[in-house]
Design a protein around this motif. Structure first.
Motif, PDB file in Angstrom:
ATOM      1  N   PHE A 166      34.439  35.446  46.261  1.00 41.90           N
ATOM      2  CA  PHE A 166      34.772  34.355  45.351  1.00 41.90           C
ATOM      3  C   PHE A 166      35.812  34.775  44.315  1.00 41.90           C
ATOM      4  O   PHE A 166      36.744  34.022  44.001  1.00 41.90           O
ATOM      5  N   LYS A 167      35.691  35.967  43.762  1.00 41.72           N
ATOM      6  CA  LYS A 167      36.620  36.416  42.718  1.00 41.72           C
ATOM      7  C   LYS A 167      38.052  36.465  43.231  1.00 41.72           C
ATOM      8  O   LYS A 167      38.995  36.173  42.491  1.00 41.72           O
ATOM      9  N   VAL A 168      38.222  36.825  44.514  1.00 45.58           N
ATOM     10  CA  VAL A 168      39.576  36.876  45.088  1.00 45.58           C
ATOM     11  C   VAL A 168      40.205  35.489  45.059  1.00 45.58           C
ATOM     12  O   VAL A 168      41.361  35.313  44.660  1.00 45.58           O
ATOM     13  N   VAL A 169      39.442  34.485  45.484  1.00 44.14           N
ATOM     14  CA  VAL A 169      39.955  33.106  45.485  1.00 44.14           C
ATOM     15  C   VAL A 169      40.231  32.649  44.058  1.00 44.14           C
ATOM     16  O   VAL A 169      41.288  32.074  43.757  1.00 44.14           O
ATOM     17  N   ASN A 170      39.329  32.896  43.157  1.00 40.53           N
ATOM     18  CA  ASN A 170      39.469  32.442  41.778  1.00 40.53           C
ATOM     19  C   ASN A 170      40.669  33.094  41.093  1.00 40.53           C
ATOM     20  O   ASN A 170      41.423  32.445  40.371  1.00 40.53           O
ATOM     21  N   ASP A 171      40.846  34.406  41.316  1.00 43.65           N
ATOM     22  CA  ASP A 171      41.912  35.131  40.628  1.00 43.65           C
ATOM     23  C   ASP A 171      43.288  34.844  41.210  1.00 43.65           C
ATOM     24  O   ASP A 171      44.288  34.833  40.475  1.00 43.65           O
TER      25      ASP A 171
ATOM     26  N   GLY B 159      43.376  30.352  41.245  1.00 42.55           N
ATOM     27  CA  GLY B 159      42.997  29.609  40.049  1.00 42.55           C
ATOM     28  C   GLY B 159      41.619  28.978  40.151  1.00 42.55           C
ATOM     29  O   GLY B 159      40.987  28.949  41.207  1.00 42.55           O
ATOM     30  N   HIS B 160      41.177  28.441  39.020  1.00 40.60           N
ATOM     31  CA  HIS B 160      39.822  27.888  38.940  1.00 40.60           C
ATOM     32  C   HIS B 160      39.650  26.636  39.787  1.00 40.60           C
ATOM     33  O   HIS B 160      38.543  26.357  40.270  1.00 40.60           O
ATOM     34  N   ALA B 161      40.716  25.862  39.969  1.00 44.66           N
ATOM     35  CA  ALA B 161      40.590  24.654  40.789  1.00 44.66           C
ATOM     36  C   ALA B 161      40.208  25.023  42.215  1.00 44.66           C
ATOM     37  O   ALA B 161      39.364  24.368  42.847  1.00 44.66           O
ATOM     38  N   ALA B 162      40.816  26.084  42.744  1.00 47.47           N
ATOM     39  CA  ALA B 162      40.477  26.540  44.093  1.00 47.47           C
ATOM     40  C   ALA B 162      39.055  27.072  44.138  1.00 47.47           C
ATOM     41  O   ALA B 162      38.296  26.792  45.081  1.00 47.47           O
ATOM     42  N   GLY B 163      38.675  27.842  43.106  1.00 42.67           N
ATOM     43  CA  GLY B 163      37.310  28.351  43.055  1.00 42.67           C
ATOM     44  C   GLY B 163      36.277  27.250  42.991  1.00 42.67           C
ATOM     45  O   GLY B 163      35.239  27.303  43.657  1.00 42.67           O
ATOM     46  N   ASP B 164      36.571  26.218  42.204  1.00 45.56           N
ATOM     47  CA  ASP B 164      35.644  25.084  42.109  1.00 45.56           C
ATOM     48  C   ASP B 164      35.495  24.381  43.455  1.00 45.56           C
ATOM     49  O   ASP B 164      34.390  23.994  43.846  1.00 45.56           O
TER      50      ASP B 164
ATOM     51  N   PRO C 111      44.759  30.787  53.986  1.00 47.24           N
ATOM     52  CA  PRO C 111      43.361  30.849  54.433  1.00 47.24           C
ATOM     53  C   PRO C 111      42.627  32.034  53.795  1.00 47.24           C
ATOM     54  O   PRO C 111      43.220  33.068  53.495  1.00 47.24           O
ATOM     55  N   PHE C 112      41.332  31.850  53.585  1.00 48.10           N
ATOM     56  CA  PHE C 112      40.495  32.914  53.030  1.00 48.10           C
ATOM     57  C   PHE C 112      39.244  33.045  53.882  1.00 48.10           C
ATOM     58  O   PHE C 112      38.650  32.037  54.289  1.00 48.10           O
ATOM     59  N   GLU C 113      38.854  34.271  54.135  1.00 44.61           N
ATOM     60  CA  GLU C 113      37.586  34.525  54.820  1.00 44.61           C
ATOM     61  C   GLU C 113      36.497  34.708  53.770  1.00 44.61           C
ATOM     62  O   GLU C 113      36.608  35.568  52.893  1.00 44.61           O
ATOM     63  N   ILE C 114      35.469  33.910  53.882  1.00 50.60           N
ATOM     64  CA  ILE C 114      34.391  33.919  52.891  1.00 50.60           C
ATOM     65  C   ILE C 114      33.102  34.388  53.556  1.00 50.60           C
ATOM     66  O   ILE C 114      32.768  33.945  54.664  1.00 50.60           O
ATOM     67  N   THR C 115      32.391  35.272  52.901  1.00 50.58           N
ATOM     68  CA  THR C 115      31.064  35.691  53.367  1.00 50.58           C
ATOM     69  C   THR C 115      30.083  35.620  52.202  1.00 50.58           C
ATOM     70  O   THR C 115      30.473  35.436  51.038  1.00 50.58           O
ATOM     71  N   ALA C 116      28.817  35.763  52.533  1.00 53.72           N
ATOM     72  CA  ALA C 116      27.767  35.696  51.501  1.00 53.72           C
ATOM     73  C   ALA C 116      26.744  36.790  51.736  1.00 53.72           C
ATOM     74  O   ALA C 116      26.454  37.165  52.880  1.00 53.72           O
ATOM     75  N   SER C 117      26.199  37.312  50.653  1.00 51.41           N
ATOM     76  CA  SER C 117      25.064  38.232  50.695  1.00 51.41           C
ATOM     77  C   SER C 117      23.830  37.474  50.236  1.00 51.41           C
ATOM     78  O   SER C 117      23.900  36.704  49.266  1.00 51.41           O
ATOM     79  N   VAL C 118      22.716  37.694  50.921  1.00 53.40           N
ATOM     80  CA  VAL C 118      21.510  36.908  50.667  1.00 53.40           C
ATOM     81  C   VAL C 118      20.321  37.836  50.424  1.00 53.40           C
ATOM     82  O   VAL C 118      20.064  38.742  51.233  1.00 53.40           O
ATOM     83  N   GLY C 119      19.622  37.623  49.340  1.00 55.28           N
ATOM     84  CA  GLY C 119      18.370  38.312  49.076  1.00 55.28           C
ATOM     85  C   GLY C 119      17.206  37.365  49.343  1.00 55.28           C
ATOM     86  O   GLY C 119      17.256  36.197  48.956  1.00 55.28           O
ATOM     87  N   VAL C 120      16.184  37.863  50.018  1.00 57.90           N
ATOM     88  CA  VAL C 120      15.053  37.030  50.423  1.00 57.90           C
ATOM     89  C   VAL C 120      13.774  37.601  49.819  1.00 57.90           C
ATOM     90  O   VAL C 120      13.531  38.809  49.874  1.00 57.90           O
ATOM     91  N   CYS C 121      12.971  36.708  49.252  1.00 61.71           N
ATOM     92  CA  CYS C 121      11.705  37.120  48.650  1.00 61.71           C
ATOM     93  C   CYS C 121      10.616  36.140  49.068  1.00 61.71           C
ATOM     94  O   CYS C 121      10.798  34.924  48.959  1.00 61.71           O
ATOM     95  N   ALA C 122       9.515  36.649  49.570  1.00 61.53           N
ATOM     96  CA  ALA C 122       8.374  35.802  49.907  1.00 61.53           C
ATOM     97  C   ALA C 122       7.661  35.385  48.628  1.00 61.53           C
ATOM     98  O   ALA C 122       7.439  36.206  47.731  1.00 61.53           O
TER      99      ALA C 122
END
Length: 581
Positions: free
Chosen positions: A192-197, A200-205, A267-278
Motif C-alpha cells: 500500500f505504501k508504494v501506491v500511496n507514495d 498520491g492519496h487519491a490512488a491509495g484511497d 499497474p501495481f501488484e498487491i498482496t496481503a498478509s493475514v493473521g488468524v486467531c480463533a
C-alpha cells in the motif's frame, strides 16, 4: 384610570359562551404546527386538524365523514406501526399519558417519522383520546446519518474499528458462555505504501475501496468486514472452526494477489498478509483477540508476506514484550518525573468568545531516557491496557493544580484550561477522592477548569460519568465531551449529562473544505450545540480555509496547528501573530 374602590369585589373575567369556547379551541387546533387528532374508542377520527390531514393525504371531511369514519391505523401503511399504535392507544384509553415514535406511510401521503403523544379526555357523552403528532423526520434522518458515520468507514463503506470491536466483544463474551467458536482475520496490505507514495492519496484511497469490496464479497452473510485503520482490515467469521478460517484466509491472499490495480496506466501488484486467531474460551477479551491476530499478521509479514499465519503464543510474544517494555518505561518515568505539561491555544471564533481570557487545552508529553519528547499516542495504548492511566492522570493533576513538590500551581496557567481525564481514572474511586482534595487545596480558581471526557467513555460508563460530573460541578468545574461524533449512537444522553462543551472529532473537521458530508456533519453538531446551549469546539484545524468554514457554520471555538502549535506550558500561551484573540 379606573380604580376599584377599597372593599369593592374584584371584577370577574367575562363568561365565555360554550360556542365561543369551541370556536377558540377549534381556531387553536387549526393553527397548530403539529398534527392533532381526536379518536373514539374504535380509533376512528372525530377531529383531524389541517396539518394532520395534509400529512395523511386526505381532507378532514373524508376522515370524519359520518358513518364512514376511518380508523387511524388504516392509514399507517405498516402492520408493525399499526400494532404499536393499538398497544399505546389501549394504554391511553386506560388513563395513561403515552409518548412514542413511529414511521407512518400513508397511502396518499408522504412517508415520515412522527412522535405521537396521547391522553384520555373524559366528556359527558363518553371518553375520547386526543393526540399530538410531531414530525421528527429531519431529526431521525440526522440521527441515522450520524449513527452510520459512527459505525462505518467513510472511504470504503465498511464497518469501522469501533463497530468491529463491539461485535468482537460480543463474540468473545459468548464464548465464555459456551457458544460455538468463531474466528478473527487481521488483514494488512503489503504494497500500500508504494501506491500511496508514488501515485498520491487519491490512488491509495481507490485501492483501499477496491480491496474493501473484494473482502466483502469473500465474507459470508453472517460475517463482518471492517476497515480498522490505514491499510488494515478485519474480518469476523461467524460460526467458523479454525480450519475453515484458515481456508478463507488463504483464499483471501490469493484473491488480493490476483487483483490488478492500475492508476494512470501504471499497474501495481498487491498482496496481503493475514493473521488468524480463533475466538474460543482461551481468549480472555476482545482486546487480546485483536492483539493476537495483529501479532500473527506481523509474523506473516516477517516470513515473506502474501500469506496467512495462525496465532500461537510465539507469534504474540514480540508484541507482548514491546507492551511490557512500555509499562516499565512509564513506571520509571513517573518515578523520575519525566513528563511535561504542554498547552495548545483554543481560539474563539466570535468577537465575544475570548473576552473572558485565554482558553487552552493541557497536553501531556513524555521525556524518554535520551531526552527526546514522546507524544502520548505512542504510550497511551500500553498505559490504558495495563492500568497506568490513573497514575498518569494523578501526575498531571498534582503538577498542574498543586505545583508538584513546590506546593503551588504552575505559573504558566491561563485563564481557562481543559484537562483530559481517562476512563480508567473516572472509574477509580481513589483517584476521584484525590482529585476532589486537589480542587479544595489548589490556588487556581476551579471555575477556570474544564475536564474533557471522550464521548465513547461517557456513553460506555454513563451512570458513573454523570456521578463524577455532578460531584465536580460542586467545585464550579465545567465539562466537555471530547471526540464528539466519533462514537455517537444517540443524542439522548446529552440531555442527561451536565456538559458545557462539545469538542468535534478532528476526523470530521480536517476535510470539511473538500468533503461536503463532513461539513454537513460539523454544521449539524454546531446546530445541536446551539439548541442545547452548549459551546462547540472544532479540533484538528490545520488551515485558514477550515477556520473560515467553521466560522460560517457557527462553530464557537477552534483548535489546531493553524491557530497554535503545542508548546510547553511555561511558554507564552498567547496566540500566534496575526491571529484573532
Amino acid at each position: 384610570m379606573n380604580i376599584t374602590p377599597a372593599g369593592a369585589p374584584t371584577p370577574k373575567m367575562p363568561f365565555l359562551e360554550p360556542d365561543i369556547e369551541r370556536a377558540l379551541l377549534r381556531a387553536y387546533i387549526d393553527s397548530a404546527n403539529d398534527g392533532i387528532f381526536v379518536l373514539c374508542d374504535e380509533m376512528k377520527f372525530h377531529v383531524a386538524n389541517p396539518v394532520l390531514a395534509q400529512w395523511l393525504g386526505m381532507s378532514e371531511a373524508e376522515l370524519t365523514a359520518h358513518g364512514q369514519r376511518i380508523p387511524i391505523t388504516d392509514l399507517f401503511g405498516s402492520a408493525a406501526t399499526a400494532s404499536q399504535f393499538r398497544h399505546q392507544f389501549a394504554a391511553a384509553a386506560q388513563g395513561q399519558a403515552v409518548r412514542f415514535e413511529v414511521e407512518i406511510r400513508p397511502p396518499r401521503g408522504d412517508t415520515r417519522w412522527v412522535e405521537i403523544g396521547m391522553n384520555r379526555v373524559h366528556l359527558e357523552d363518553g371518553e375520547l383520546v386526543i393526540g399530538i403528532v410531531r414530525d421528527t423526520t429531519e431529526q431521525k434522518m440526522l440521527q441515522t446519518a450520524l449513527q452510520h458515520l459512527a459505525s462505518h468507514d467513510d472511504l470504503t463503506g465498511l464497518f469501522n474499528r469501533r463497530a468491529f470491536r463491539q461485535r468482537l466483544r460480543t463474540l468473545v463474551n459468548a464464548q465464555h458462555a459456551g457458544a460455538v467458536p468463531h474466528a478473527l482475520l487481521y488483514v494488512d496490505l503489503d504494497q500500500f505504501k508504494v501506491v500511496n507514495d508514488t501515485c498520491g492519496h487519491a490512488a491509495g484511497d481507490e485501492l483501499l475501496h477496491q480491496i474493501g469490496m473484494r473482502l466483502k464479497k469473500l465474507a459470508g452473510s453472517a460475517d463482518l468486514v471492517a476497515r480498522l485503520g490505514g491499510d488494515e482490515f478485519g474480518l469476523l467469521l461467524h460460526d467458523r472452526p479454525i480450519e475453515e478460517a484458515m481456508k478463507v484466509a488463504r483464499s483471501l491472499c490469493e484473491d488480493v494477489a490476483a487483483h490488478r490495480f492500475t492508476w494512470d496506466g501504471r499497474p501495481f501488484e498487491i498482496t496481503a498478509s493475514v493473521g488468524v486467531c480463533a475466538i474460543n474460551r482461551d481468549i480472555p477479551s476482545a482486546e487480546e483477540a485483536l492483539s493476537a491476530a495483529d501479532a500473527a499478521c506481523h509474523v506473516a509479514k516477517d516470513q515473506g508476506r502474501n500469506r496467512a499465519q495462525l496465532y500461537s503464543e510465539g507469534a504474540a510474544s514480540k508484541d507482548k514484550r514491546q507492551e511490557m517494555a512500555w509499562v516499565a518505561r512509564l513506571q520509571k518515568a513517573l518515578e523520575e518525573n519525566r513528563f511535561q505539561i504542554w498547552h495548545q491555544r483554543i481560539l474563539g471564533l466570535r468577537d465575544t468568545d475570548d473576552a473572558d481570557g485565554v482558553h487552552v487545552e493541557m497536553l501531556l508529553r513524555l521525556v524518554d531516557e535520551n531526552g527526546e519528547i514522546v507524544a502520548p499516542a505512542r504510550f497511551f495504548p500500553a498505559a490504558e491496557r495495563y492500568g497506568l492511566m490513573p497514575a498518569i492522570d494523578r501526575w498531571v493533576i498534582q503538577h498542574l493544580l498543586l505545583g508538584g513538590e513546590c506546593g503551588r500551581p504552575h505559573q504558566g496557567m491561563p485563564a481557562h484550561c481543559a484537562i483530559n481525564l481517562s476512563g480508567a481514572s473516572l472509574n477509580d474511586d481513589r483517584f476521584l477522592v484525590f482529585l476532589e482534595d486537589a480542587l479544595r487545596r489548589t490556588a487556581i480558581p476551579t471555575t477556570a477548569l474544564c475536564f474533557e471526557i471522550t464521548e465513547t467513555v461517557a456513553v460506555a460508563n454513563f451512570a458513573r460519568v454523570r456521578e463524577v460530573m455532578q460531584r465536580l460541578q460542586n467545585f464550579g468545574c465545567r465539562f466537555a465531551l471530547d471526540d464528539f461524533g466519533s462514537g455517537m449512537s444517540s443524542f439522548s444522553y446529552l440531555k442527561n449529562l451536565p456538559v458545557d462543551s462539545l469538542k468535534i472529532d478532528g476526523a470530521l473537521v480536517r476535510n470539511i473544505v473538500e468533503d461536503a458530508a463532513d461539513l454537513t456533519m460539523v454544521e449539524a453538531i454546531a446546530r445541536i450545540g446551539r439548541a442545547l446551549g452548549l459551546r462547540t469546539v472544532a479540533e484538528f484545524v490545520e488551515s485558514d480555509a477550515i477556520l473560515e468554514k467553521l466560522r460560517a457554520v457557527g462553530v464557537d471555538y477552534a483548535q489546531g496547528y493553524a491557530i497554535h502549535r503545542p508548546a510547553p506550558l511555561a511558554a507564552d500561551p498567547a496566540p500566534q501573530p496575526g491571529r484573532k484573540g
